[in-house]
Design an enzyme around this catalytic site. Structure first.
Site, PDB file in Angstrom:
ATOM      1  N   CYS A   1     -11.160  -1.862   7.782  1.00 34.03           N
ATOM      2  CA  CYS A   1      -9.771  -2.241   8.081  1.00 34.03           C
ATOM      3  C   CYS A   1      -9.664  -3.632   8.692  1.00 34.03           C
ATOM      4  CB  CYS A   1      -9.131  -1.223   9.023  1.00 34.03           C
ATOM      5  SG  CYS A   1      -9.068   0.441   8.346  1.00 34.03           S
TER       6      CYS A   1
ATOM      7  N   HIS B   1      -0.143   0.127   6.281  1.00 34.43           N
ATOM      8  CA  HIS B   1      -1.540  -0.224   6.546  1.00 34.43           C
ATOM      9  C   HIS B   1      -2.354  -0.268   5.252  1.00 34.43           C
ATOM     10  CE1 HIS B   1      -5.326  -0.619   8.450  1.00 34.43           C
ATOM     11  NE2 HIS B   1      -5.590   0.655   8.688  1.00 34.43           N
TER      12      HIS B   1
END
Length: 429
Positions: free
Chosen positions: A103, A374
């Site tokens: 991420c 996200h």
């Protein structure tokens, strides 16, 4: 251990000693679920917007860093992702580097672009992150996260995380019967440890989510734009205690891009320096082996110390922040790591409203990952997009007044009891 005995008060001796780097253009797609868009489509949209914002053409780019985490898993495109995504828009014949760091991929690519320019490899560089995660194959979609930790001992890792929250009772019916990302269990373990150590409450985590959903109402690029009360967040379907659905980031598609230049590059290309935003610090760290309760040596805190030193400022000088709230507990932990509050005070400060727009230190005015979305390989540059918009005074109804310095924190993966990687970036006028 490097930096372990330092405090945020010790970070003022720094400042740039190499050539300063500036963000001259930004672009971002909406984040959401886009069945009809490809990685190429979203990359093209974000890059075209960033080039237009910078007022440069693709042929002026000296290097490009393309960030993506799961295209190999989702589509089988394991290699040369950036070269494929960028060539159709005329970005070819230059160094193109593919970046994968879970991420934290996009913020890692952004840091590498800064380093590329500081090393004298060019005057103008592109950093872009793109991800297509949503799929009708839900098993495929959620399994994209399964390699974000050590797959050789995943059962041991899962048990260790569950043990973090030992002693905190999980109410009956507080776990979803539906599939969800394994990282929600990771964050739930962190949350229960924080609750056990500091007395943090589920209501305080819910206050973070409610604040971020309220912020996202004013962000036209956010995946979700519906305000929620604390009570509504608490009453929402459970994921895994203490997390409910609105406390967790959704599965998202999207892309974001930034054009960076040296000071000399701005002059050579005839760009407008008034809209350029200075990169005051860009730090990347990996995690370490530490006891779970040793919060002062959390990798993000150490990265923040280094970033503040490099920028020559402290946390009290920050006007606005974007942090990695893959769940609400992430924001609580990270505002402590960044020095905005003492350890253990992140929950109470959030419940008091200190982190909302108009509060003492606005955090995630974009809506954060919980509301903005996200798309993991794009998330870090999505944060940069928001902070540049804020520092330029162009954020409209979500504008933080008088924003001068801004900080982004972006973490990725899990190793031991913390993220495997974390980036802290400081920008300023």
């Amino acid at each position: 251990m490097k930096n372990e005995n330092r405090s945020f008060a010790d970070t003022r001796s720094g400042g740039q000693t190499m050539q300063d780097i500036y963000i001259v253009g930004i672009g971002m797609t909406p984040f959401g679920k886009f069945r009809d868009k490809t990685i190429k489509d979203m990359t093209g949209e974000a890059v075209a917007a960033a080039l237009s914002d910078a007022r440069v053409t693709a042929d002026r780019i000296d290097g490009a860093f393309f960030s993506n985490a799961v295209q190999g898993h989702m589509e089988g495109q394991h290699m040369i992702r950036g070269e494929i995504a960028l060539r159709e828009m005329g970005i070819q014949g230059i160094p193109v580097v593919n970046v994968e760091n879970a991420c934290a991929s996009a913020s890692t690519g952004f840091k590498l672009a800064v380093d590329f320019l500081k090393a004298g490899n060019g005057d103008c560089c592109l950093a872009v992150g793109a991800e297509k995660m949503y799929s009708d194959d839900r098993a495929l979609m959620f399994s994209a996260f399964d390699s974000g930790w050590d797959v050789s001992n995943s059962e041991e890792v899962a048990q260790r995380l569950a043990d973090l929250g030992a002693g905190v009772e999980e109410p009956e019916g507080s776990k979803s019967p539906k599939p969800y990302s394994v990282f929600m269990d990771v964050y739930a373990g962190f949350a229960r440890l924080h609750m056990k150590t500091f007395g943090t409450t589920q209501e305080q985590f819910a206050a973070v989510a409610a604040k971020n959903h309220a912020h996202s109402v004013h962000n036209p690029l956010a995946q979700y734009r519906e305000a929620m009360s604390v009570d509504r967040v608490l009453a929402a379907p459970p994921i895994t205690y203490p997390l409910t659905l609105p406390m967790c980031a959704p599965i998202s598609d999207g892309a974001a891009a930034a054009v960076l230049c040296t000071g000399e590059g701005i002059k050579r290309l005839g760009l407008d320096p008034a809209r350029a935003i200075k990169v005051k610090a860009a730090i990347l760290r990996s995690g370490t082996d530490r006891p779970p309760e040793d919060y002062k040596n959390h990798l993000t805190r150490l990265a923040a110390l280094e970033a503040y030193e490099q920028a020559g400022i402290g946390p009290e000088d920050i006007s606005v922040a974007e942090v990695h709230d893959a769940t609400a507990v992430g924001e609580v932990i990270q505002i402590e790591n960044l020095g905005f509050v003492e350890f253990g005070e992140g929950g109470p400060a959030s419940l008091r409203g200190e982190t909302k727009i108009g509060g003492r230190i606005p955090v995630n005015p974009s809506g954060g990952l919980e509301s903005k979305g996200h798309p993991v390989g794009a998330t870090g540059i999505g944060q940069v997009f928001e902070l540049v918009t804020q520092l330029r005074g162009e954020a409209g109804a979500r504008q933080v007044e008088g924003a001068k310095n801004a900080i982004a924190e972006n973490g990725g993966g899990l190793h031991g009891v913390e993220e495997a990687a974390a980036c802290v970036t400081i920008l300023g006028r």
